[in-house]
Design a protein around this motif. Structure first.
Motif, PDB file in Angstrom:
ATOM      1  N   ALA A 281       2.323 -12.246   2.480  1.00 29.05           N
ATOM      2  CA  ALA A 281       1.845 -12.662   1.160  1.00 29.05           C
ATOM      3  C   ALA A 281       1.339 -11.493   0.327  1.00 29.05           C
ATOM      4  O   ALA A 281       1.318 -11.562  -0.904  1.00 29.05           O
ATOM      5  CB  ALA A 281       0.749 -13.711   1.309  1.00 29.05           C
ATOM      6  N   ASP A 282       0.910 -10.401   0.969  1.00 28.48           N
ATOM      7  CA  ASP A 282       0.369  -9.260   0.222  1.00 28.48           C
ATOM      8  C   ASP A 282       1.457  -8.366  -0.374  1.00 28.48           C
ATOM      9  O   ASP A 282       1.175  -7.466  -1.169  1.00 28.48           O
ATOM     10  CB  ASP A 282      -0.521  -8.418   1.140  1.00 28.48           C
ATOM     11  N   VAL A 283       2.690  -8.593   0.006  1.00 34.06           N
ATOM     12  CA  VAL A 283       3.783  -7.735  -0.469  1.00 34.06           C
ATOM     13  C   VAL A 283       4.134  -8.070  -1.922  1.00 34.06           C
ATOM     14  O   VAL A 283       4.174  -9.232  -2.319  1.00 34.06           O
ATOM     15  CB  VAL A 283       5.024  -7.913   0.439  1.00 34.06           C
ATOM     16  N   GLN A 284       4.377  -7.024  -2.722  1.00 31.59           N
ATOM     17  CA  GLN A 284       4.810  -7.186  -4.105  1.00 31.59           C
ATOM     18  C   GLN A 284       6.344  -7.303  -4.114  1.00 31.59           C
ATOM     19  O   GLN A 284       7.021  -6.508  -3.447  1.00 31.59           O
ATOM     20  CB  GLN A 284       4.423  -5.963  -4.934  1.00 31.59           C
ATOM     21  N   ILE A 285       6.876  -8.238  -4.847  1.00 24.84           N
ATOM     22  CA  ILE A 285       8.331  -8.404  -4.915  1.00 24.84           C
ATOM     23  C   ILE A 285       8.797  -8.148  -6.348  1.00 24.84           C
ATOM     24  O   ILE A 285       8.506  -8.925  -7.258  1.00 24.84           O
ATOM     25  CB  ILE A 285       8.765  -9.809  -4.457  1.00 24.84           C
ATOM     26  N   ILE A 286       9.478  -7.019  -6.531  1.00 29.47           N
ATOM     27  CA  ILE A 286      10.056  -6.653  -7.828  1.00 29.47           C
ATOM     28  C   ILE A 286      11.481  -6.196  -7.526  1.00 29.47           C
ATOM     29  O   ILE A 286      11.695  -5.093  -7.038  1.00 29.47           O
ATOM     30  CB  ILE A 286       9.274  -5.515  -8.513  1.00 29.47           C
TER      31      ILE A 286
ATOM     32  N   LEU B  65      15.765  -5.418 -14.089  1.00 28.34           N
ATOM     33  CA  LEU B  65      14.545  -5.409 -13.283  1.00 28.34           C
ATOM     34  C   LEU B  65      13.888  -6.780 -13.383  1.00 28.34           C
ATOM     35  O   LEU B  65      13.694  -7.304 -14.484  1.00 28.34           O
ATOM     36  CB  LEU B  65      13.590  -4.325 -13.792  1.00 28.34           C
ATOM     37  N   ILE B  66      13.573  -7.378 -12.231  1.00 32.18           N
ATOM     38  CA  ILE B  66      13.049  -8.744 -12.197  1.00 32.18           C
ATOM     39  C   ILE B  66      11.700  -8.764 -11.470  1.00 32.18           C
ATOM     40  O   ILE B  66      11.615  -8.451 -10.285  1.00 32.18           O
ATOM     41  CB  ILE B  66      14.037  -9.691 -11.478  1.00 32.18           C
ATOM     42  N   ARG B  67      10.683  -9.131 -12.200  1.00 35.51           N
ATOM     43  CA  ARG B  67       9.333  -9.230 -11.618  1.00 35.51           C
ATOM     44  C   ARG B  67       9.151 -10.647 -11.076  1.00 35.51           C
ATOM     45  O   ARG B  67       9.091 -11.611 -11.837  1.00 35.51           O
ATOM     46  CB  ARG B  67       8.294  -8.928 -12.693  1.00 35.51           C
ATOM     47  N   TYR B  68       9.051 -10.744  -9.767  1.00 33.38           N
ATOM     48  CA  TYR B  68       8.891 -12.053  -9.137  1.00 33.38           C
ATOM     49  C   TYR B  68       7.453 -12.298  -8.694  1.00 33.38           C
ATOM     50  O   TYR B  68       6.874 -13.331  -8.976  1.00 33.38           O
ATOM     51  CB  TYR B  68       9.843 -12.180  -7.944  1.00 33.38           C
ATOM     52  N   ARG B  69       6.864 -11.312  -8.021  1.00 35.28           N
ATOM     53  CA  ARG B  69       5.492 -11.458  -7.521  1.00 35.28           C
ATOM     54  C   ARG B  69       4.883 -10.062  -7.449  1.00 35.28           C
ATOM     55  O   ARG B  69       5.148  -9.305  -6.523  1.00 35.28           O
ATOM     56  CB  ARG B  69       5.533 -12.097  -6.125  1.00 35.28           C
ATOM     57  N   ALA B  70       4.056  -9.710  -8.444  1.00 34.28           N
ATOM     58  CA  ALA B  70       3.569  -8.340  -8.485  1.00 34.28           C
ATOM     59  C   ALA B  70       2.378  -8.192  -9.410  1.00 34.28           C
ATOM     60  O   ALA B  70       2.251  -8.909 -10.404  1.00 34.28           O
ATOM     61  CB  ALA B  70       4.676  -7.401  -8.950  1.00 34.28           C
ATOM     62  N   THR B  71       1.532  -7.223  -9.110  1.00 33.90           N
ATOM     63  CA  THR B  71       0.434  -6.858  -9.998  1.00 33.90           C
ATOM     64  C   THR B  71       0.987  -6.031 -11.153  1.00 33.90           C
ATOM     65  O   THR B  71       2.102  -5.495 -11.079  1.00 33.90           O
ATOM     66  CB  THR B  71      -0.614  -6.016  -9.254  1.00 33.90           C
ATOM     67  N   ASP B  72       0.207  -5.917 -12.202  1.00 43.33           N
ATOM     68  CA  ASP B  72       0.626  -5.100 -13.338  1.00 43.33           C
ATOM     69  C   ASP B  72       0.827  -3.648 -12.921  1.00 43.33           C
ATOM     70  O   ASP B  72       1.766  -2.974 -13.381  1.00 43.33           O
ATOM     71  CB  ASP B  72      -0.406  -5.171 -14.462  1.00 43.33           C
ATOM     72  N   ASP B  73      -0.043  -3.155 -12.029  1.00 41.40           N
ATOM     73  CA  ASP B  73       0.061  -1.766 -11.586  1.00 41.40           C
ATOM     74  C   ASP B  73       1.362  -1.531 -10.816  1.00 41.40           C
ATOM     75  O   ASP B  73       2.059  -0.537 -11.041  1.00 41.40           O
ATOM     76  CB  ASP B  73      -1.141  -1.417 -10.699  1.00 41.40           C
ATOM     77  N   ALA B  74       1.694  -2.450  -9.916  1.00 37.67           N
ATOM     78  CA  ALA B  74       2.936  -2.293  -9.139  1.00 37.67           C
ATOM     79  C   ALA B  74       4.151  -2.339 -10.052  1.00 37.67           C
ATOM     80  O   ALA B  74       5.091  -1.553  -9.897  1.00 37.67           O
ATOM     81  CB  ALA B  74       3.018  -3.389  -8.079  1.00 37.67           C
ATOM     82  N   TYR B  75       4.128  -3.245 -11.018  1.00 39.16           N
ATOM     83  CA  TYR B  75       5.269  -3.359 -11.920  1.00 39.16           C
ATOM     84  C   TYR B  75       5.416  -2.097 -12.769  1.00 39.16           C
ATOM     85  O   TYR B  75       6.527  -1.623 -13.002  1.00 39.16           O
ATOM     86  CB  TYR B  75       5.107  -4.592 -12.819  1.00 39.16           C
ATOM     87  N   GLN B  76       4.311  -1.530 -13.201  1.00 44.16           N
ATOM     88  CA  GLN B  76       4.375  -0.305 -13.996  1.00 44.16           C
ATOM     89  C   GLN B  76       4.972   0.837 -13.179  1.00 44.16           C
ATOM     90  O   GLN B  76       5.724   1.664 -13.702  1.00 44.16           O
ATOM     91  CB  GLN B  76       2.975   0.077 -14.492  1.00 44.16           C
ATOM     92  N   ARG B  77       4.648   0.888 -11.888  1.00 40.33           N
ATOM     93  CA  ARG B  77       5.205   1.943 -11.031  1.00 40.33           C
ATOM     94  C   ARG B  77       6.722   1.817 -10.930  1.00 40.33           C
ATOM     95  O   ARG B  77       7.440   2.811 -10.901  1.00 40.33           O
ATOM     96  CB  ARG B  77       4.567   1.878  -9.648  1.00 40.33           C
ATOM     97  N   MET B  78       7.215   0.578 -10.868  1.00 43.86           N
ATOM     98  CA  MET B  78       8.665   0.371 -10.827  1.00 43.86           C
ATOM     99  C   MET B  78       9.311   0.768 -12.158  1.00 43.86           C
ATOM    100  O   MET B  78      10.372   1.393 -12.191  1.00 43.86           O
ATOM    101  CB  MET B  78       8.987  -1.087 -10.497  1.00 43.86           C
ATOM    102  N   LEU B  79       8.670   0.397 -13.252  1.00 42.91           N
ATOM    103  CA  LEU B  79       9.186   0.811 -14.553  1.00 42.91           C
ATOM    104  C   LEU B  79       9.262   2.332 -14.650  1.00 42.91           C
ATOM    105  O   LEU B  79      10.279   2.889 -15.085  1.00 42.91           O
ATOM    106  CB  LEU B  79       8.293   0.271 -15.674  1.00 42.91           C
ATOM    107  N   ASP B  80       8.185   2.998 -14.234  1.00 42.42           N
ATOM    108  CA  ASP B  80       8.142   4.459 -14.298  1.00 42.42           C
ATOM    109  C   ASP B  80       9.253   5.079 -13.450  1.00 42.42           C
ATOM    110  O   ASP B  80       9.855   6.089 -13.834  1.00 42.42           O
ATOM    111  CB  ASP B  80       6.784   4.981 -13.822  1.00 42.42           C
ATOM    112  N   LEU B  81       9.505   4.485 -12.286  1.00 41.66           N
ATOM    113  CA  LEU B  81      10.538   5.005 -11.390  1.00 41.66           C
ATOM    114  C   LEU B  81      11.911   4.988 -12.056  1.00 41.66           C
ATOM    115  O   LEU B  81      12.633   5.997 -12.046  1.00 41.66           O
ATOM    116  CB  LEU B  81      10.570   4.147 -10.114  1.00 41.66           C
ATOM    117  N   PHE B  82      12.274   3.859 -12.656  1.00 39.17           N
ATOM    118  CA  PHE B  82      13.618   3.760 -13.237  1.00 39.17           C
ATOM    119  C   PHE B  82      13.729   4.505 -14.557  1.00 39.17           C
ATOM    120  O   PHE B  82      14.821   4.973 -14.916  1.00 39.17           O
ATOM    121  CB  PHE B  82      14.019   2.295 -13.358  1.00 39.17           C
TER     122      PHE B  82
END
Length: 419
Positions: free
Chosen positions: A109-114, A133-150
């Motif tokens: 349950a603690d895993v972020q899914i993006i 990019l599809i945000r399914y289950r994630a904090t704003d911080d985790a999602y921003q890290r994925m955005l920054d990566l791509f």
């Protein structure tokens, strides 16, 4: 951020290289028999090979599953216990319904899914290519890290909040698009001729048809099988395409000119009304890419595959221009040649007259009709193994030309898709 990739096939390798080049720490694994070749390829650029998925999961802040859709459950089940607390997990499959179900089933349950879907093949670098990019289950911080990566690797990002929307778009842009080109390839193979040696397949639109068909058959069958069969929206759209093709073919052999023309003009007015920004494929570029030196005087063609696609869009109520947000090169070019045909009154009229009255093309259209039925039946039955066998059989017919076609089609795509 430490990035781990389980599955270093064509797409896994492309993204491992891109992440490493952007300065990220990258590790990954694949089947044991592939390790030596992968180490020689990836170690020099800083990608570390590991023994298995558990080892990769244990050290990864972002864990990407890049394996065949039908193997996802087995691979996730083997590695999920080792995933780091709070890590981000993504999948690279082209259909997200089964992927998300597996993540829900196995991941803590603690895993972020993006998750994400790269809308290009392994022959292209990610920079400048569409990526959903599809945000399914994630904090704003985790999602921003994925955005920054791509952003760091230059992807052309499309953000979606709903994986259902993704799969609906993919059903149109990929599943049905591939069936159309696969059916052309199947028809040519069944007829026993190479289209570039036939006067009915000379010139702009047909150059695009040939090269994209061969490009599709230059890749692996499992990619297309998963797209068509595992996507819950694809079967409906493939069924509609097959129905449109069958109904148009019946009107052709009945020589029912009034009904055929009325139907095609209704579809044209729905799909290509003037408020939509045209793609405007370049005549000169399309003519330039004559595959294998096919030259000579062009014969009229019914373009049944293109007529059927536009008719299917009309009956489904689909606006293909809306789906350009998740476009692939074959889809954009397919929409481009449909637009080119339907917005040119003389060419559309030539197509209608040829479809109705030119018996010299009728045999080819019959083979195409049969091929569409075959592909639609395989997809409707959910027969992944049958899909692969059918695909590989056609692929073997064109095998000597696929490497050349992949190179030429990549050049054509780059030229025709320039804004």
């Amino acid at each position: 951020m430490n990035i781990g990739i389980i599955g270093l096939g064509d797409m896994g390798k492309v993204y491992a290289r891109a992440f490493a080049k952007a300065g990220y720490s990258v590790c990954g694994c694949d089947l044991p028999q592939n390790r030596e070749v992968l180490e020689a390829d990836l170690n020099p650029i800083g990608v570390k090979l590991m023994d298995d998925g558990k080892q990769v999961a244990r050290v990864s802040d972002l864990l990407i599953y890049s394996v065949e859709a039908e193997l996802m459950e087995q691979v996730i089940a083997q590695s999920c216990d080792a995933i780091k607390y709070g890590a981000i997990v993504a999948g690279q499959t082209s259909v997200k319904h089964p992927e998300i179900e597996l993540f829900d089933k196995y991941l803590p349950a603690d895993v972020q899914i993006i998750t994400f879907h790269a809308m290009h093949g392994g022959g292209f670098e990610p920079a400048g290519q569409k990526l959903i990019l599809i945000r399914y289950r994630a904090t704003d911080d985790a999602y921003q890290r994925m955005l920054d990566l791509f952003v760091a690797i230059g992807s052309d990002l499309v953000e979606l909040a709903d994986y259902h929307e993704h799969d609906q778009i993919v059903a149109d842009t990929q599943a049905v698009t591939h069936v159309g080109f696969e059916s052309m390839g199947t028809a040519w193979a069944a007829s026993g001729f190479f289209p570039w040696e036939n006067a009915s397949y000379l010139g702009g639109i047909d150059n695009v048809k040939i090269l994209i068909t061969l490009r599709i058959f230059s890749y692996k069958a499992h990619v297309y099988a998963g797209l068509a069969i595992l996507n819950p929206y694809a079967r409906q759209q493939v069924r509609r395409y097959a129905q449109s093709e069958s109904e148009l073919f019946k009107l052709m052999i009945q020589e029912d000119e009034a009904t055929l023309r009325e139907r095609l003009y209704k579809a044209r007015d729905f799909v290509f009304h003037e408020s939509r920004k045209p793609i405007m494929l370049n005549d000169a570029v399309m003519d330039e890419f004559a595959f294998h030196g096919n030259q000579g005087e062009r014969k009229p063609n019914s373009h049944l595959s293109v007529l059927s696609m536009v008719d299917a869009w009309y009956h489904l109520g689909v606006n293909p221009y809306d789906n350009l947000i998740g476009q692939t090169p074959p889809f954009r070019l397919r929409l481009g040649i449909a637009e080119y045909l339907f917005k040119n009154d003389d060419l559309l009229e030539e197509s209608i007259q040829t479809a109705l009255y030119d018996k010299s093309i009728r045999g080819d259209d019959l083979e195409f009709h049969s091929a569409v039925r075959e592909w639609a039946s395989i997809i409707n039955y959910g027969d992944i193994e049958g899909y692969k066998k059918h695909f590989n059989q056609v692929q073997s017919f064109f095998s000597d030309r696929l490497a050349e076609a992949q190179k030429q089609s990549a050049d054509m795509i780059r030229r025709l898709m320039k804004p």
